[in-house]
Write an enzyme that holds these catalytic residues in place. Structure first.
Site, PDB file in Angstrom:
ATOM      1  N   GLU A 214      -8.657   0.512   9.340  1.00 27.34           N
ATOM      2  CA  GLU A 214      -7.840   0.293   8.143  1.00 27.34           C
ATOM      3  C   GLU A 214      -8.719  -0.172   6.969  1.00 27.34           C
ATOM      4  O   GLU A 214      -8.540   0.279   5.840  1.00 27.34           O
ATOM      5  CB  GLU A 214      -6.739  -0.736   8.457  1.00 27.34           C
TER       6      GLU A 214
ATOM      7  N   ARG B  22       4.037   8.966  -6.955  1.00 23.56           N
ATOM      8  CA  ARG B  22       4.238  10.113  -6.060  1.00 23.56           C
ATOM      9  C   ARG B  22       3.347  11.291  -6.399  1.00 23.56           C
ATOM     10  O   ARG B  22       3.271  12.264  -5.638  1.00 23.56           O
ATOM     11  CB  ARG B  22       5.690  10.570  -6.115  1.00 23.56           C
TER      12      ARG B  22
ATOM     13  N   CYS C  68       5.210  14.516  -5.550  1.00 20.45           N
ATOM     14  CA  CYS C  68       5.988  14.944  -6.707  1.00 20.45           C
ATOM     15  C   CYS C  68       7.191  14.012  -6.843  1.00 20.45           C
ATOM     16  O   CYS C  68       7.863  13.695  -5.867  1.00 20.45           O
ATOM     17  CB  CYS C  68       6.475  16.380  -6.637  1.00 20.45           C
TER      18      CYS C  68
ATOM     19  N   LYS D 124       1.588   8.845  -3.035  1.00 17.31           N
ATOM     20  CA  LYS D 124       2.320   8.120  -2.009  1.00 17.31           C
ATOM     21  C   LYS D 124       3.424   9.039  -1.514  1.00 17.31           C
ATOM     22  O   LYS D 124       3.887   9.907  -2.237  1.00 17.31           O
ATOM     23  CB  LYS D 124       2.936   6.872  -2.648  1.00 17.31           C
TER      24      LYS D 124
ATOM     25  N   TRP E  92       2.253  16.406  -7.845  1.00 19.60           N
ATOM     26  CA  TRP E  92       1.080  16.364  -6.972  1.00 19.60           C
ATOM     27  C   TRP E  92       0.838  17.825  -6.581  1.00 19.60           C
ATOM     28  O   TRP E  92       1.654  18.437  -5.899  1.00 19.60           O
ATOM     29  CB  TRP E  92       1.331  15.505  -5.741  1.00 19.60           C
TER      30      TRP E  92
ATOM     31  N   GLU F  66     -10.199   5.417   0.171  1.00 23.97           N
ATOM     32  CA  GLU F  66      -9.188   5.938  -0.751  1.00 23.97           C
ATOM     33  C   GLU F  66      -9.247   5.278  -2.119  1.00 23.97           C
ATOM     34  O   GLU F  66      -8.862   5.897  -3.113  1.00 23.97           O
ATOM     35  CB  GLU F  66      -7.783   5.845  -0.158  1.00 23.97           C
TER      36      GLU F  66
ATOM     37  N   LYS G 281      -9.083   1.974   3.459  1.00 28.97           N
ATOM     38  CA  LYS G 281      -8.807   1.391   2.139  1.00 28.97           C
ATOM     39  C   LYS G 281      -9.993   1.637   1.201  1.00 28.97           C
ATOM     40  O   LYS G 281      -9.831   1.950   0.037  1.00 28.97           O
ATOM     41  CB  LYS G 281      -8.539  -0.113   2.249  1.00 28.97           C
TER      42      LYS G 281
ATOM     43  N   ASN H 251       9.958  19.672  -5.503  1.00 26.74           N
ATOM     44  CA  ASN H 251       9.033  18.928  -4.642  1.00 26.74           C
ATOM     45  C   ASN H 251       9.047  19.631  -3.291  1.00 26.74           C
ATOM     46  O   ASN H 251      10.115  19.931  -2.773  1.00 26.74           O
ATOM     47  CB  ASN H 251       9.530  17.487  -4.502  1.00 26.74           C
ATOM     48  N   GLY H 252       7.867  19.901  -2.739  1.00 25.63           N
ATOM     49  CA  GLY H 252       7.789  20.579  -1.439  1.00 25.63           C
ATOM     50  C   GLY H 252       6.950  21.842  -1.551  1.00 25.63           C
ATOM     51  O   GLY H 252       6.174  22.003  -2.504  1.00 25.63           O
TER      52      GLY H 252
ATOM     53  N   HIS I 297     -23.560   4.138  20.946  1.00 23.46           N
ATOM     54  CA  HIS I 297     -23.465   5.496  21.476  1.00 23.46           C
ATOM     55  C   HIS I 297     -23.658   6.538  20.379  1.00 23.46           C
ATOM     56  O   HIS I 297     -23.331   7.704  20.569  1.00 23.46           O
ATOM     57  CB  HIS I 297     -22.110   5.695  22.169  1.00 23.46           C
TER      58      HIS I 297
HETATM   59  C1  F6R Z   1      -3.038   4.512   2.962  1.00 19.87           C
HETATM   60  C2  F6R Z   1      -1.682   5.016   2.948  1.00 19.87           C
HETATM   61  C3  F6R Z   1      -1.352   6.205   3.772  1.00 19.87           C
HETATM   62  C4  F6R Z   1       0.045   6.063   4.389  1.00 19.87           C
HETATM   63  C5  F6R Z   1       0.421   7.365   5.124  1.00 19.87           C
HETATM   64  C6  F6R Z   1       1.772   7.252   5.798  1.00 19.87           C
HETATM   65  O1  F6R Z   1      -3.187   3.368   2.192  1.00 19.87           O
HETATM   66  O2  F6R Z   1      -0.838   4.491   2.267  1.00 19.87           O
HETATM   67  O3  F6R Z   1      -2.310   6.443   4.730  1.00 19.87           O
HETATM   68  O4  F6R Z   1       0.037   4.989   5.272  1.00 19.87           O
HETATM   69  O5  F6R Z   1       0.462   8.426   4.210  1.00 19.87           O
HETATM   70  O6  F6R Z   1       2.787   6.973   4.872  1.00 19.87           O
HETATM   71  P1  F6R Z   1       4.202   6.460   5.333  1.00 19.87           P
HETATM   72  O7  F6R Z   1       4.041   5.111   5.915  1.00 19.87           O
HETATM   73  O8  F6R Z   1       5.029   6.469   4.100  1.00 19.87           O
HETATM   74  O9  F6R Z   1       4.701   7.442   6.362  1.00 19.87           O
END
Ligand code: F6R
Length: 615
Positions: free
Chosen positions: A484, A27, A2, A610, A75, A491, A488, A101-102, A507
């Protein structure tokens, strides 16, 4: 999660608020809404879906002129993403609008109490209770919205940033925060409040960092911050070290493409000013050297991509310092009763500095007596403020939801911490540390080379568009790189993707292979640790023998893989520990291009946001 913006000043509030929401949309993008006070009347507009839907609504139903307003991009946590659940929420009298937010954890009982008291609640959100509680409290407080906010906050459980306006106090915006982000922007005759400085960076770079459990009264020419009891509190002023252009696409189609391309500079900026004239490390960690010498265990905690950076760092820290290093998902950390003590250094890695799981891990670690060092990209955020020390990555704002430059700079920053420990403790000779630093300082150049040579990866991505599943394998630091790469792809391209330690395939997971299943293999340098190299070359042959389509990332000049690679992606020669900094880049490009080929919104993937500020 949010995005929240508040404005009071001389400009048209709506323009400021909507431009702030545009910068905060990363966000959350389930709905968006605004409210302004005009001629002592509160007016709101809100709409499900992305900000563009709200903008169309505002085009069709314009708001009256106003210099006080708030805005929200959501969000969803409680209630589906529809118009009714969009913020702002308004009280029964239509006087007060609030954004949040929260999560208000005791919302169900508050809702029952309010309904029994005759309030009509129109949404399924937890937020709406705050609007009705403010309605009652403002009467009791003799009309003071700030007093009402303090009284309401005392009744709420959970995490919240609340920002409210009141038609009877047209020149005032009131905010409150507990465990959720909020910063103040200080302008000339205008003030801003937002989840993140990006919302107001085009107007001012002067900001105030707020603490926990504080209420903020914002007027065009004043900011008053108190605790929940109403006692004034001091807050730290800071200047944002990047400008509005850093948060623009700058000619790229996508923020993600821009942020991938920025990695050479971001990595260089993480190193900037931290290497002394004789090649030694100069880190101002804010922890006494005595304490660093005393450390007997390192625990790294983080989420998602940052967790993968931590996994990589474990190999380096243990290798360089011989201090045992554990890596723990922040969301699991405090629930498993970890063994922590005065001699434990906990390193919390977070781009946003607001991830709730990581913040809770930080608090838990400090309660247990451990020292906490934050590695963070966001000045003014909560995790560094609540840690004993911080090392900023200086990657600049990361807007695309999928993390790219934050990851590479986190790896560099945590490596610097590992090397610094080795230097201070004498675990390595000075010339050994300096040699590694020289290699590290050469990484921006090598990342640049990868970026110049990734075009075939784009073509490959288009070919993989119809694959149903992609596997990633690696050994040693190549294993977290594989994780990683898979993250990627999940997501962004919404594809089944998994990363494995290459030795684990036999395994169980090797049963997943079908003819043509793409398997991306991260191959370390054949120099030095050649055992790992040779083992993984055998793993490539094993998957290929079972019909996999092999996509091999290997060093320039490594001929041993050529016979087994259906697609070969070359990266510059570098020591195994540094290879993640180059090997991750093609995986970022692969995911970005695949998602684009599938027609997905790369910068704002579905269901995600994010800065995950709920647990
Ligand atoms: C994936 C991604 C997330 C963040 C995770 C932690 O591309 O961006 O997995 O890495 O939510 O976020 P931060 O680093 O802001 O604590």
């Amino acid at each position: 999660m949010c995005g929240i913006v508040g404005y009071v000043g001389a400009k048209q509030a709506l323009e400021v608020v909507v431009s702030g929401l545009r910068r905060l949309e990363y966000r959350g993008y389930d709905s968006a809404g605004v409210a302004v006070v005009s001629d002592s009347v509160l007016v709101t507009r809100k709409r499900a879906g992305k900000l563009v839907n709200l903008e169309s609504l505002l085009g069709a139903e314009p708001l009256p002129e106003s210099t006080t307003g708030i805005g929200h991009t959501r969000w969803a946590t409680h209630g589906v993403p529809n118009d009714a659940n969009a913020h702002p929420h308004v009280d029964c009298s239509g006087r007060i609008a609030v954004i949040h937010n929260g999560i208000i954890e005791n919302f169900a009982e508050l809702r029952a109490e309010l309904s029994a008291g005759g309030h009509s609640l129109d949404s399924d959100t937890d937020t709406e209770v705050a609007a009705h509680l403010l309605e009652e409290a403002v009467e009791r407080a003799g009309g003071s919205l700030a007093d009402a906010m303090r009284a309401v906050c005392a009744r709420l459980e959970g995490a919240f940033t609340l920002v409210a306006i009141d038609s009877r106090s047209p020149d005032l915006v009131v905010g409150a925060r507990r465990n959720s982000p909020l910063v103040v922007g200080v302008g000339d005759g205008e003030m801003f409040m937002a989840s993140d400085v990006a919302a107001f960076i085009e107007y001012t770079r002067d900001a105030l960092e707020l603490g926990q459990d504080q209420v903020i009264e914002l007027r065009a020419d004043s900011v008053l911050v108190t605790d929940f009891a109403g006692n004034p509190v001091e807050v730290r002023a800071f200047r944002v070290d990047w400008d509005a252009s850093a948060a623009e696409k700058g000619g790229y189609d996508l923020f993600m493409l821009k942020e991938i391309a920025e990695q050479p500079k971001a990595v260089a900026d993480t190193l900037l000013g931290r290497i002394g004239p004789n090649g030694e490390l100069r880190l101002d960690l804010g922890l006494p050297e005595e304490a660093l010498r005393d450390i007997d265990k390192v625990v790294i905690t983080a989420c998602g991509t940052a967790y993968h950076a931590g996994m990589i760092a474990k190999y380096a820290i243990e290798h360089w310092t011989r201090i045992p290093c554990e890596v723990e998902l922040a969301s699991e950390f405090r629930y498993r009763d970890p063994i922590l003590g005065r001699r434990t250094l906990v390193i919390a890695i977070s781009q946003s500095g607001e991830t709730m799981d990581t913040l809770m891990a930080v608090r838990y670690a400090r309660e247990q007596g451990a020292r906490v060092l934050a590695i963070c990209n966001t000045n003014g955020s909560t995790i560094p403020r609540e840690s004993d020390a911080v090392l900023y990555t200086h990657a600049g704002p990361e807007v695309a939801v999928a993390s790219t430059k934050a990851f590479t700079t986190q790896v560099v920053a945590v490596y610097l911490v590992g090397l610094y420990l080795a230097q201070v403790r004498g675990d390595k000779f000075g010339d050994e540390v300096r040699a590694i630093i020289r290699e590290l300082a050469d990484m921006p150049r090598k990342v640049d080379i990868v970026l110049d040579t990734v075009e075939p990866v784009r073509e490959l991505a288009r070919q993989l568009k119809d694959a149903t599943s992609v596997l990633f394998i690696g050994r040693h630091v190549g294993f977290p790189v594989a994780l990683e790469g898979a993250l990627k792809l999940k997501e962004l391209a919404y594809m089944h993707a998994e990363g494995f330690a290459a030795g684990e395939l036999k395994h169980g997971p090797i049963a997943l292979l079908e003819p043509g299943t793409p398997v991306v293999v991260i191959v370390p340098s054949p120099l030095g640790r050649s055992v790992i190299h040779d083992k993984i070359v055998s793993n490539i042959q094993e998957v290929r023998a079972r019909g996999a389509l092999t996509i091999v990332i290997a060093e320039e000049g490594d001929e041993s893989v050529e016979a087994w690679a259906d697609h070969l992606i070359r990266v510059p020669v570098c020591p195994t520990l540094l290879q993640p900094l180059v090997a991750t880049i093609p995986l970022q490009v692969l995911a970005c291009e695949l998602a684009t080929a599938k027609g997905h919104d790369v910068d704002q993937p579905r269901n995600l946001a994010k800065s995950v500020t709920v647990e």
